[in-house]
Design a protein around this motif. Structure first.
Motif, PDB file in Angstrom:
ATOM      1  N   TYR A 138      38.881  17.049  11.592  1.00 24.67           N
ATOM      2  CA  TYR A 138      37.644  17.052  10.808  1.00 24.67           C
ATOM      3  C   TYR A 138      37.672  15.900   9.815  1.00 24.67           C
ATOM      4  N   ASN A 139      36.607  15.148   9.738  1.00 26.70           N
ATOM      5  CA  ASN A 139      36.505  14.088   8.732  1.00 26.70           C
ATOM      6  C   ASN A 139      36.338  14.686   7.345  1.00 26.70           C
ATOM      7  N   LYS A 140      36.947  14.037   6.371  1.00 29.90           N
ATOM      8  CA  LYS A 140      36.864  14.530   5.002  1.00 29.90           C
ATOM      9  C   LYS A 140      35.422  14.699   4.539  1.00 29.90           C
ATOM     10  N   GLU A 141      34.572  13.723   4.897  1.00 30.41           N
ATOM     11  CA  GLU A 141      33.184  13.778   4.429  1.00 30.41           C
ATOM     12  C   GLU A 141      32.373  14.861   5.121  1.00 30.41           C
ATOM     13  N   ASP A 142      32.909  15.447   6.194  1.00 31.11           N
ATOM     14  CA  ASP A 142      32.188  16.500   6.910  1.00 31.11           C
ATOM     15  C   ASP A 142      32.628  17.906   6.499  1.00 31.11           C
ATOM     16  N   PHE A 145      33.224  21.446   1.610  1.00 30.59           N
ATOM     17  CA  PHE A 145      33.613  21.506   0.203  1.00 30.59           C
ATOM     18  C   PHE A 145      34.311  20.203  -0.156  1.00 30.59           C
ATOM     19  N   PRO A 146      34.259  19.796  -1.435  1.00 30.78           N
ATOM     20  CA  PRO A 146      35.041  18.626  -1.854  1.00 30.78           C
ATOM     21  C   PRO A 146      36.528  18.950  -1.800  1.00 30.78           C
ATOM     22  N   ILE A 147      37.342  17.908  -1.762  1.00 32.06           N
ATOM     23  CA  ILE A 147      38.795  18.101  -1.663  1.00 32.06           C
ATOM     24  C   ILE A 147      39.320  19.044  -2.734  1.00 32.06           C
ATOM     25  N   LYS A 148      38.834  18.900  -3.957  1.00 35.24           N
ATOM     26  CA  LYS A 148      39.347  19.718  -5.073  1.00 35.24           C
ATOM     27  C   LYS A 148      39.033  21.201  -4.911  1.00 35.24           C
ATOM     28  N   ASP A 149      38.070  21.538  -4.057  1.00 35.75           N
ATOM     29  CA  ASP A 149      37.674  22.931  -3.879  1.00 35.75           C
ATOM     30  C   ASP A 149      38.107  23.512  -2.538  1.00 35.75           C
ATOM     31  N   ILE A 150      38.951  22.800  -1.797  1.00 40.60           N
ATOM     32  CA  ILE A 150      39.432  23.327  -0.521  1.00 40.60           C
ATOM     33  C   ILE A 150      40.233  24.601  -0.777  1.00 40.60           C
ATOM     34  N   PRO A 151      39.953  25.673  -0.044  1.00 41.45           N
ATOM     35  CA  PRO A 151      40.710  26.922  -0.252  1.00 41.45           C
ATOM     36  C   PRO A 151      42.199  26.716  -0.026  1.00 41.45           C
ATOM     37  N   GLN A 156      41.240  31.102   5.000  1.00 37.13           N
ATOM     38  CA  GLN A 156      39.929  30.812   4.407  1.00 37.13           C
ATOM     39  C   GLN A 156      39.469  29.408   4.780  1.00 37.13           C
ATOM     40  N   PHE A 157      40.406  28.464   4.709  1.00 35.73           N
ATOM     41  CA  PHE A 157      40.116  27.080   5.099  1.00 35.73           C
ATOM     42  C   PHE A 157      39.621  27.043   6.543  1.00 35.73           C
ATOM     43  N   LYS A 158      40.345  27.693   7.434  1.00 37.80           N
ATOM     44  CA  LYS A 158      40.009  27.708   8.859  1.00 37.80           C
ATOM     45  C   LYS A 158      38.629  28.337   9.088  1.00 37.80           C
ATOM     46  N   LYS A 159      38.399  29.455   8.460  1.00 39.52           N
ATOM     47  CA  LYS A 159      37.139  30.177   8.664  1.00 39.52           C
ATOM     48  C   LYS A 159      35.946  29.348   8.227  1.00 39.52           C
ATOM     49  N   LYS A 160      36.064  28.715   7.079  1.00 42.11           N
ATOM     50  CA  LYS A 160      34.923  27.966   6.530  1.00 42.11           C
ATOM     51  C   LYS A 160      34.635  26.689   7.300  1.00 42.11           C
ATOM     52  N   ILE A 161      35.673  25.962   7.674  1.00 44.60           N
ATOM     53  CA  ILE A 161      35.382  24.705   8.375  1.00 44.60           C
ATOM     54  C   ILE A 161      34.909  24.968   9.803  1.00 44.60           C
ATOM     55  N   GLU A 162      35.446  25.994  10.439  1.00 44.31           N
ATOM     56  CA  GLU A 162      34.983  26.304  11.798  1.00 44.31           C
ATOM     57  C   GLU A 162      33.533  26.775  11.788  1.00 44.31           C
ATOM     58  N   ARG A 163      33.134  27.407  10.687  1.00 48.39           N
ATOM     59  CA  ARG A 163      31.755  27.907  10.578  1.00 48.39           C
ATOM     60  C   ARG A 163      30.792  26.813  10.149  1.00 48.39           C
ATOM     61  N   ASP A 164      31.227  25.939   9.230  1.00 49.58           N
ATOM     62  CA  ASP A 164      30.276  25.046   8.561  1.00 49.58           C
ATOM     63  C   ASP A 164      30.475  23.561   8.855  1.00 49.58           C
ATOM     64  N   ARG A 287      47.317  17.960   5.485  1.00 52.63           N
ATOM     65  CA  ARG A 287      46.888  16.638   5.021  1.00 52.63           C
ATOM     66  C   ARG A 287      45.901  16.777   3.865  1.00 52.63           C
ATOM     67  N   PHE A 288      44.977  17.718   3.986  1.00 54.39           N
ATOM     68  CA  PHE A 288      44.001  17.908   2.906  1.00 54.39           C
ATOM     69  C   PHE A 288      44.651  18.513   1.662  1.00 54.39           C
ATOM     70  N   MET A 289      45.668  19.370   1.860  1.00 57.51           N
ATOM     71  CA  MET A 289      46.388  19.916   0.714  1.00 57.51           C
ATOM     72  C   MET A 289      47.145  18.812  -0.025  1.00 57.51           C
ATOM     73  N   PHE A 290      47.718  17.873   0.730  1.00 61.19           N
ATOM     74  CA  PHE A 290      48.393  16.732   0.103  1.00 61.19           C
ATOM     75  C   PHE A 290      47.386  15.865  -0.640  1.00 61.19           C
ATOM     76  N   LYS A 291      46.206  15.730  -0.088  1.00 62.68           N
ATOM     77  CA  LYS A 291      45.153  14.978  -0.768  1.00 62.68           C
ATOM     78  C   LYS A 291      44.753  15.675  -2.053  1.00 62.68           C
ATOM     79  N   LYS A 292      44.744  16.986  -2.019  1.00 63.91           N
ATOM     80  CA  LYS A 292      44.323  17.783  -3.178  1.00 63.91           C
ATOM     81  C   LYS A 292      45.393  17.815  -4.270  1.00 63.91           C
TER      82      LYS A 292
END
Length: 424
Positions: A138-142, A145-151, A156-164, A287-292
């Protein structure tokens, strides 16, 4: 003046689904494809381990040569240089009158530090370093939620990105390329030049990992064939072993997803599809957790407290664990397989980690550093993120109690065959 773009390859050694390369070709008169072998990736760490061991080093060298071969097939080449990127990139910019530099953004501290050094050096030359993102499904811009608000919780992360969120289609591999005029395209060092010895293929291993985009794509097709063959065995889950090519960027996660998705209509392949997709989502998550959170994952106490460490016997116990001499058969088998092949299953990794942390009372960071040396599919986010989780100091503190050594051993070696096969 003609526009020349330097394309700095790092862990993205492929032509397919490579937005950086596609855009560089489209926006320039010629490009200078470059791979820089940084000697700092082969030094000893503060834990007494190597940054890169012989198995992954060999895979890396094969992958770089694979990229050069792919570029040659479309009329190009790959400039191979050894040294520090922050020194070499500015030199190449001046030598070849480069107007812009492209590269893929990384997330771990050492890699991002090198990027910052390169960017600062280029800034003095008034040259832009353009960042691309090409390591995730998944691209960050897609993301929804912004990086700072990633669950922090993976589910929760999996559920939200697969849905949205959506998974974008792959960029087509270029079929023609125009490169700068270079007199000497350089040679790649051999293992001996890096003070490393060739690791012989272990006959107990069911797969010989060969680096490069072509090898990665061929292995992906083998996985798909296995899925077709397994269609008669309901819910059979096979280990895909795609992670080494994903780690070096020889395979794009999106390429893996869309190729596997073609099997969606084949009966009894859903479990395998979900298994591979889950692995890709975990890669994204870390990767997103490291970004966060950045460097917190490299701290022994991480997001909590690492617990008991037997400081007096730590080095001795760490040595026994590394050398498969703990006396605990399953753990010694895991370490033997790791040391001789560079690859072990996820449950084997957890088993070795749990034993090192809880039974030998060695700080988890030593284990993470050793896996960094040995794993052929090492990437910083997945390795250090997973180790922190097992140690109970990961960013999702609610997952502290989910790991159980006895349960892992039953899953890994229910009949004792694994320990017998990999007894040293």
């Amino acid at each position: 003046m003609s526009k020349k773009i330097l394309v700095w390859f790092r862990n993205d050694l492929r032509l397919h689904d490579n937005e950086m390369l596609v855009e560089a070709i489209a926006k320039s008169d010629s490009i200078l494809p470059v791979y820089i072998l940084d000697p700092r990736q082969f030094v000893e760490t503060k834990y007494g381990t190597l940054k890169t061991g012989s198995i992954r080093a060999q895979f890396t060298l094969e992958s770089v040569l694979g990229l050069r071969h792919s570029l040659k097939q479309i009329g190009g080449n790959l400039l191979i240089v050894t040294g520090s990127p922050e020194d070499i990139v500015p030199q190449l910019v001046q030598e070849y009158e480069i107007t812009e530099v492209y590269h893929h953004r990384e997330v771990a501290r050492e890699e991002t530090h090198v990027s910052a050094l390169v960017e600062n050096a280029l800034w003095k030359l008034r040259i832009n370093l353009k960042h691309f993102i090409g390591h995730t499904l998944y691209n960050k811009e897609d993301l929804p939620f912004p990086i700072k608000d990633i669950p922090d919780a993976f589910n929760q992360f999996k559920k939200k990105i697969e849905r949205d969120s959506i998974i974008k289609p792959c960029f087509a591999a270029p079929d023609r390329i125009n490169v700068a005029e270079v007199i000497d395209w350089g040679t790649l060092p051999e293992l001996a030049d890096l003070n490393l010895l060739q690791q012989a293929q272990d006959k107990r291993s069911d797969l010989e990992f060969l680096g490069g985009e072509a090898e990665g794509l061929a292995h992906l097709q083998k996985v798909i064939l296995l899925m077709q063959q397994a269609a008669t065995s309901k819910n059979l889950i096979l280990a895909s072993k795609l992670s080494a090519w994903l780690a070096m960027g020889c395979l794009s996660p999106r390429k893996v997803y869309w190729e596997i998705k073609k099997m969606e209509g084949v009966p009894n392949t859903k479990a395998m599809f979900n298994h591979i997709l889950l692995g890709l989502l975990w890669r994204d998550y870390f990767r997103f957790m490291f970004k966060k959170y950045g460097n917190t994952f490299f701290s022994p106490n991480g997001f909590g407290s690492q617990g008991l460490v037997d400081v007096e016997n730590e080095q001795e116990n760490f040595s026994k664990w590394k050398n498969a001499q703990t006396g605990f058969a399953v753990v010694d088998a895991v370490m033997t397989e790791l040391n001789t092949t560079g690859f072990i299953s996820n449950v084997a990794r957890q088993t070795a980690a749990l034993y090192l942390i809880n039974n030998l009372e060695v700080s988890w960071v030593f284990g993470a550093a050793y896996f960094e040396e040995k794993l052929i599919d090492y990437n910083p986010a997945s390795n250090w993120g997973n180790w922190a989780n097992v140690a109970g100091v990961g960013n999702d503190q609610k997952s502290k109690s989910v790991f159980d050594l006895d349960k892992n051993i039953k899953n890994l070696d229910p009949k004792g065959n694994y320990a017998l096969t990999w007894s040293s």
